[in-house]
Design an enzyme around this catalytic site. Structure first.
Site, PDB file in Angstrom:
ATOM      1  N   ASP A   1      43.200  -1.707  -0.612  1.00 42.35           N
ATOM      2  CA  ASP A   1      42.668  -0.518  -1.077  1.00 42.35           C
ATOM      3  C   ASP A   1      41.293  -0.610  -0.982  1.00 42.35           C
ATOM      4  OD1 ASP A   1      42.853   1.925  -1.947  1.00 42.35           O
ATOM      5  OD2 ASP A   1      43.672   1.524  -3.901  1.00 42.35           O
TER       6      ASP A   1
ATOM      7  N   GLU B   1      37.106   1.198   2.708  1.00 41.12           N
ATOM      8  CA  GLU B   1      36.282   1.833   3.583  1.00 41.12           C
ATOM      9  C   GLU B   1      34.874   1.254   4.216  1.00 41.12           C
ATOM     10  OE1 GLU B   1      39.623   3.790   1.965  1.00 41.12           O
ATOM     11  OE2 GLU B   1      37.811   3.403   0.909  1.00 41.12           O
TER      12      GLU B   1
ATOM     13  N   ASP C   1      45.002   9.095  -1.285  1.00 41.52           N
ATOM     14  CA  ASP C   1      45.180  10.021  -2.550  1.00 41.52           C
ATOM     15  C   ASP C   1      45.701  11.355  -2.172  1.00 41.52           C
ATOM     16  OD1 ASP C   1      44.797   7.771  -3.766  1.00 41.52           O
ATOM     17  OD2 ASP C   1      42.856   7.984  -4.556  1.00 41.52           O
TER      18      ASP C   1
END
Length: 786
Positions: free
Chosen positions: A443, A446, A522
């Site tokens: 997670d 990026e 999300d």
């Protein structure tokens, strides 16, 4: 100073999250200062185009064509893929390609073309280059699939990365797909799409772009054929698409158009031509076979940010058991960490985590751990100390370690573009395995760094190794998560060599499938979020990532019982089937939505459990062929325009067609069927396609159809394998493949081929082998006989 940034700073500090808010303001200003000092100032630029052709030099698979101000290298590989690179650039170095550059096709020939141009003629494709540098890709029959106009560069006068732009034309009837995870897809309408992996910072909806996982990959489907184009550069960029219009203006077709603009990197691309199946097969041969998940990862996963303690996990698991609901994995989010620090455990709330993991495993349930890349910058933190010892963390242009703010507070970031750092990071998973975890979800990679304003990521001037070439975050950003996935996957292969790693990542880039899959991130709770979930899975599959799925129910908020159930029913037919929710969302266990939803969710779960042998077969076929589990309706008939425009129905492998319910209050829905006979798997009623049919879709189920003649491996009533055979239409035959998998390990059994033949009112099923046919080794159940 930007006045708007000052306003944002004041509003963030004045919010209820003052402590973290102040840190994010400082981080944003620090990021700005670092970039102001470390990024080259862009001054005057000089525009450049290739100019006229000067000469050509044949070479293996193609050759080199020289223009007045550039040169173009063209190579056709033995697998039929076409590579071209401007300014003489070659396929390597590349983060996308697996196993080096593919072998050139010795039969491909560079030869003169009309008007002073050149062409490369190969078995599956002809590439024509005009004297001014336009590149045209044609079928062997001479039909143009794509025409790239001469490119243009903008080079800083003082040196540095050159921006470039490439405009292309496709057929008027063409439709665009791909570009990674796009919530507005799977068909990409007219608009601008950014190529920069981004945490939107809030639950996203269909109109939000970009998202966590972008890829410069387009799949273009037209009457004349299908082709994939991949611009192999990792820099920030934008793709502007405009679909064509047939019969537009003066009785002429308006071609479809694509414009790619990149902030830097080489101008090079790959084009693959053929049927969708051939295109994805060739793409997998270029970028790597998809990782094979262990069998348990194809079951049902339950996750939540906020389980809070071992007792809460046991309560949830007991609820599944009490209500007769199958469960295969439980995911722990950042709240199980000690102060949100990666590779740690909160010893108060999870004091005996290995014992909990062992208890769950005895019941067939695996524990899966979240893993974030950010490391708390605090001496005494073992990960920080060991990383500092090997100089693992990203530095700025002045040599200082780059710091950001993430969940644990002030944090540093490993440079996964360096082999030694990947080796160090991969070894850290030993702690996770010792805690009993069997799988991992990456997670915040990026990478995300909280900022009160500006981009929520690292400074663009931050320095990266880039495998020894050196560069900055402008080039490394989009492959940061890909390299993190590689580090985790290779570390797990070494630490647990007898087990298939299970890893999925929120972010990534072309080639991510080599190391695992992804999930939606999300997605917002709501009916639009439900639609976005399917769009993401379909689009990612067409980019070569077959294993993905959404947060069932949406990440935020409290879905209505109806929305939750419809999302749950869709999830039961997607590769990654995971319920998940945020810390502030409502409960997501099926029994929390009332007895009716519980009963219908149980049916969906049991059907998923029954289809696990089919999902395992699809996983093996994806590894061998690159074909996604979840496919658009046009997969087998891309020439059918009505199918190209259908986005609310999908094929699960070759055998099943799934029509999820996407609208509130619907108890019927229209379903577009491809050509052939299709059976409603509940009623057994047969429908003939191509056609649009109106079918019942009660709250208890979503419509699912089986292709006539399909042989589907399922789990029988006794738990053993069984062949479910759907009767072929009279005068027709059918068939299917089965891969008998042990569930884990590295053996890859050969697919078993079965053929179903209609003989009067009977269906005969045989196993086809090289030495002849024989009886199936499994029980056979025939359905659909009139």
């Amino acid at each position: 100073m930007d006045g708007r940034d000052l306003v944002r700073s004041v509003s963030v500090v004045g919010s209820g999250r003052a402590a973290r808010g102040l840190r994010t303001v400082r981080a944003a200003w620090r990021r700005r200062r670092i970039d102001a000092a470390g990024l080259p100032r862009r001054g005057p630029e000089r525009a450049r185009v290739p100019g006229q052709v000067q000469s050509a030099e044949p070479g293996p698979g193609g050759g080199l064509i020289r223009f007045a101000r550039s040169e173009l290298r063209i190579t056709v590989a033995v697998n039929g893929a076409v590579f071209w690179g401007w300014d003489g650039t070659g396929p390597q170095p590349s983060y996308a390609l697996a196993g080096g550059s593919p072998e050139p096709d010795p039969r491909a020939v560079l030869e003169p073309d009309k008007d002073g141009g050149w062409r490369v003629v190969a078995e599956r494709v002809t590439v024509t280059v005009s004297r001014h540098g336009a590149v045209e890709v044609c079928t062997p029959g001479g039909v143009t699939l794509r025409r790239d106009l001469p490119p243009r560069w903008w080079e800083p006068v003082g040196g540095g990365a050159a921006r470039w732009m490439q405009r292309s034309e496709v057929a008027a009837d063409a439709r665009f797909f791909g570009l990674g995870g796009r919530a507005a897809g799977p068909r990409l309408r007219d608009g601008s799409y950014r190529l920069w992996n981004t945490d939107p910072g809030r639950p996203f909806r269909p109109g939000d772009d970009p998202l966590y996982l972008t890829m410069p990959i387009q799949l273009v489907v037209a009457d004349a054929g299908t082709h994939l184009v991949f611009h192999d550069t990792t820099w920030d960029g934008t793709v502007v698409l405009r679909e064509g219009e047939e019969g537009a203006g003066s009785g002429h077709d308006r071609t479809g158009r694509c414009e790619v603009r990149m902030d830097g990197g080489p101008l090079r691309c790959w084009v693959v031509v053929g049927t969708p199946a051939r295109v994805l097969h060739t793409w997998a041969s270029l970028t790597g076979a998809p990782a094979l998940p262990p069998a348990w990862a194809l079951g049902h996963h339950h996750a939540r940010w906020g389980f809070g303690s071992e007792q809460e996990v046991r309560r949830i698991v007991a609820g599944y058991r009490r209500h007769g609901l199958p469960l295969d994995a439980v995911h722990l989010d950042i709240d199980h960490y000690d102060g949100h620090q990666v590779f740690t455990v909160d010893q108060e709330r999870f004091a005996k985590l290995p014992r909990l993991a062992e208890e769950l495993r005895r019941d067939g349930i695996r524990l899966v751990s979240i893993v974030d890349p950010a490391v708390k910058a605090a001496p005494g933190n073992s990960v920080y100390d060991s990383g500092t010892a090997v100089d693992a963390f990203v530095r700025d242009a002045s040599g200082r370690t780059v710091r950001g703010v993430v969940w644990a507070g002030e944090s540093v970031f490993p440079d996964f573009t360096r082999a030694g750092v990947r080796k160090w990071w991969g070894g850290l998973y030993e702690e996770r395995l010792a805690q009993g975890f069997a799988g991992f979800w990456h997670d915040m990679n990026e990478p995300t760094s909280f900022n009160a304003f500006g981009e929520p990521t690292l400074p663009r001037s931050a320095r990266h190794a880039l495998e020894g070439r050196g560069g900055d975050h402008r080039e490394a950003h989009n492959v940061y998560a890909l390299c993190m996935a590689r580090a985790g996957y290779e570390g797990l292969r070494e630490l647990a060599p007898g087990q298939r790693p299970f890893l999925f990542s929120r972010s990534g880039w072309a080639g991510l499938q080599r190391y695992g899959g992804t999930w939606s991130g999300d997605v917002a709770t709501g009916w639009p979020g439900l639609r976005a979930s399917l769009s993401l899975v379909l689009g990612l599959g067409l980019c070569g990532v077959p294993y993905s799925g959404p947060d069932v129910g949406g990440f935020d908020g409290s879905p209505s019982p109806e929305l939750y159930l419809r999302w749950f029913q869709l999830g039961a037919y997607l590769p990654l089937f995971r319920t998940h929710a945020s810390l502030r969302a409502g409960r997501r266990e099926p029994w929390e939505f009332g007895p009716e939803v519980l009963e219908h969710a149980r049916v969906a779960l049991l059907e998923r459990r029954r289809l696990l042998p089919y999902f395992m077969t699809l996983a093996h076929l994806a590894r061998r062929t690159g074909a996604p589990y979840v496919r658009p309706l046009w997969w087998g008939s891309p020439e059918e325009r009505a199918l190209r425009d259908c986005e609310d129905t999908f094929l699960l492998g070759d055998a099943l067609l799934v029509a999820p319910v996407m609208d509130p209050g619907a108890d019927r829905r229209a379903v577009q069927l491809p050509r052939g006979r299709w059976y409603d798997t509940v009623t057994g009623k047969a429908y003939e396609g191509p056609a649009q049919v109106l079918v019942d879709a009660p709250l208890s189920r979503i419509p699912v159809f089986a292709r006539a003649g399909a042989v589907v491996p399922v789990r029988g009533a006794d738990g053993g394998p069984e062949l479910e055979v759907w009767a072929p239409a009279p005068g027709r035959t059918g068939g299917g493949l089965v891969v008998a998998d042990a569930g884990d390990g590295w053996d890859e059994p050969e697919p078993e081929r079965y053929v179903a033949r209609r003989q009067g009112r009977e269906v005969v099923v045989s196993r086809e082998r090289e030495d002849g046919s024989g009886e199936p080794p499994y029980p056979v159940r025939v359905r659909g006989l009139e």
